[in-house]
Design a protein around this motif. Structure first.
Motif: not given
Length: 600
Positions: A66, A114, A117, A368, A371
């Motif tokens: 991420y 993830l 979140y 996620t 975001y």
């Protein structure tokens, strides 16, 4: 009908029929039989149990980074995530000749955006969203999970809700109620396992042990609510109980390494006692363990009381490896006995991700990703953490600037407002970068990868010096003139997250001197810091609670508003709209040898 020795009449008749039908391989044996001699001994039938183990998944479901917004990859081309593990587990289940159990040794619900979140931005609820780690692990059909120390990061209400969302038990025998002393979670389970159509039931006892360090690392979440007992003592209590209640085989699933050492002081039970458990507690067949993020395919430890060989294995981290334990069992005198046992670790990059796991978490993964790609500010230049371990960098000063500003704001008008504010930051990541131009949430999260909150305490000048001396043990001793290699400049036994830099004071670290006498300069504004000088020091909750065993820092806070440092970094950038090193970068420390700066 069952005969007195526990063997069914049907199995005796079946065995007799099979023996009568079998060809005689040795004429001599047949002649002996004809003459009334003894029959050759029959080998006992063996049965197979496979135990698959995972640990330290840290919120990884997809094989996704991420922070880079790309498929996960590293120099060894490892893969991560429950989806990869599930594919490998399903393959092994299909190939198994006997029974299969799947266990996890903890640190499950923290570690990726993830996971964060669904703990912070949109926390899981009783009637709404399920945690992605619950959804994905339920698809995989675990038999039990042990609670790791990071399970406690978000408080007991969220932890207990996550446990209720699981389709299997969560174990932690040594976490007990501070009021009653009774187990706060399920201590163990005994699974009834079928090894075949004609085999008696095997009863597998699974004991879960969490890490006592929770009492330090998440003190704010557990103090006065839970106590954490020693893992060795707890195993010694529960293993005999499990055996007495019918466990034929005992497996410990422990969230602690096997080094026998702790990152904190002696006031808490050992952080990494797996080898001690195996040595000191009789009756254990195998230990699946985690916490240290190491890959240990197979390690046998001799129990000092019985001489038994205890099988231990650790499956690395993030879902990169799967431990596979194999047990061959036989029945002797109505009891199960382990004939052989062995283990190995398997690489999850050998399979494609399980589509069912991907499907159940897809919407949460996508949310996620969206975001973390939100823009928070524009950086005037690229800022990198690559060299933050051994030289002052702007990107770590950004953390210190934000922490300092928050503490100054909060203490305005108090009796502490007149004290200088220092700030502590550690180089958590060697790969974090703020690109020139748009900086996104993923960039900030990549810099500050832990869910720490900000606190502040008062230290004296002497305590600041002692703190820096302790931190400086991170570096190897390198004599004047000796070559300096940044790849090996640090002591490999000290992780990067246990090396701190400070802002607000000027200091030199002389790496040619022995540990304990390396801070050769400590000043504020060019003036030596007095031993009795006082400072407010901004620090994260992990360190202030004793994580890393730094001296002098475990004391009453003068600031503790339970604000997450990562969110403070995001908020500061959004408020400014711009990240400009001119606003916060002050080169205040350096490595030296006999006063001469070390160059790189």
């Amino acid at each position: 009908m069952t005969l007195p020795n526990g063997v069914s009449r049907r199995s005796v008749l079946a065995a007799s029929a099979a023996a009568a039908a079998a060809p005689l391989a040795f004429p001599g044996a047949a002649e002996a039989h004809d003459k009334g001699g003894p029959k050759p001994p029959k080998s006992p039938e063996t049965f197979h149990l496979t135990v698959l183990g995972t640990s330290d998944m840290h919120g990884n479901v997809y094989n996704w980074d991420y922070y880079k917004d790309a498929e996960y990859d590293d120099s060894a081309h490892n893969d991560v995530g429950v989806a990869k593990l599930a594919a490998l587990v399903n393959k092994l289940r299909a190939e198994a000749t006997g029974a299969t159990l799947v266990l996890d040794a903890g640190d499950t619900i923290q570690g990726t955006p993830l996971a964060t979140y669904y703990a912070k931005q949109e926390p899981i609820t009783e009637t709404g969203e399920k945690h992605p780690m619950a959804k994905s692990m339920n698809v995989l059909h675990y038999d039990a999970v042990t609670l790791g120390n990071h399970e406690f990061n978000y408080g007991l209400p969220l932890l207990n809700l996550w446990i209720r969302q699981l389709g299997f038990p969560a174990l932690a025998a040594n976490a007990v109620s501070a009021k009653t002393g009774k187990p706060a979670f399920t201590p163990y389970v005994i699974k009834k396992v079928s090894l075949g159509k004609h085999a008696p039931t095997l009863r597998v006892g699974i004991l879960g042990l969490t890490n006592p360090g929770v009492a330090i690392w998440d003190k704010g979440n557990v103090e006065g609510k839970l106590n954490f007992l020693g893992m060795v003592e707890t195993a010694a209590k529960w293993v005999p109980i499990m055996r007495a209640r019918g466990a034929d085989l005992v497996i410990v699933s422990a969230h602690g390494g096997d080094s026998g050492t702790s990152s904190y002081g002696p006031e808490l039970p050992n952080e990494n006692p797996v080898q001690l458990i195996a040595q000191q507690v009789p009756g254990i067949d195998a230990i699946l363990f985690g916490h240290a993020h190491q890959e240990i395919p197979q390690r046998f430890v001799t129990n000092t009381a019985t001489g038994a060989q205890v099988l231990t294995s650790e499956p690395s981290k993030f879902g990169q490896r799967l431990t596979k334990m194999d047990f061959e069992l036989v029945r002797e005198h109505g009891c199960w006995k382990v004939a052989t046992k062995a283990s190995t670790t398997l690489n999850t990059n050998t399979v494609e991700a399980d589509p069912k796991v991907l499907a159940v978490v897809k919407s949460q993964h996508d949310k996620t990703v969206a975001y973390v790609n939100q823009i928070v500010a524009a950086s005037t230049e690229e800022l990198s953490a690559a060299t933050s371990r051994y030289e002052d960098t702007a990107i770590l000063d950004y953390i210190n600037k934000v922490q300092t500003d928050e503490v100054v704001r909060a203490l305005a008008g108090t009796s502490y407002a007149s004290l200088p504010v220092l700030s502590i930051a550690a180089p958590f990541s060697r790969t974090a970068v703020f690109p020139k131009g748009n900086v996104k949430i993923k960039d900030v999260a990549g810099l500050y990868i832990y869910d720490n909150t900000l606190e502040a305490v008062v230290l004296t000048g002497a305590e600041v010096r002692a703190y820096l001396e302790y931190s400086a043990k991170y570096f190897k001793t390198l004599a004047v003139g000796a070559p300096v290699d940044v790849a090996t400049i640090n002591d490999s036994t000290v992780p990067d997250y246990n090396y701190d830099t400070l802002s607000g004071v000027e200091y030199d670290i002389d790496i040619s001197k022995p540990v304990g006498s390396r801070i050769t300069k400590l000043q504020v504004g060019g003036v030596d810091v007095a031993a009795d000088a006082q400072f407010v020091v901004a620090v994260n909750n992990y360190r202030r609670s004793g994580g890393g065993n730094f001296p002098g820092i475990v004391k009453t806070q003068v600031y503790n508003e339970q604000k997450e440092i990562r969110q403070l970094l995001i908020d500061w950038a959004q408020a400014k709209g711009q990240i400009n090193p001119a606003d916060f970068f002050v080169k205040n420390w350096q490595l030296v040898r006999e006063g001469v700066p070390v160059t790189f």
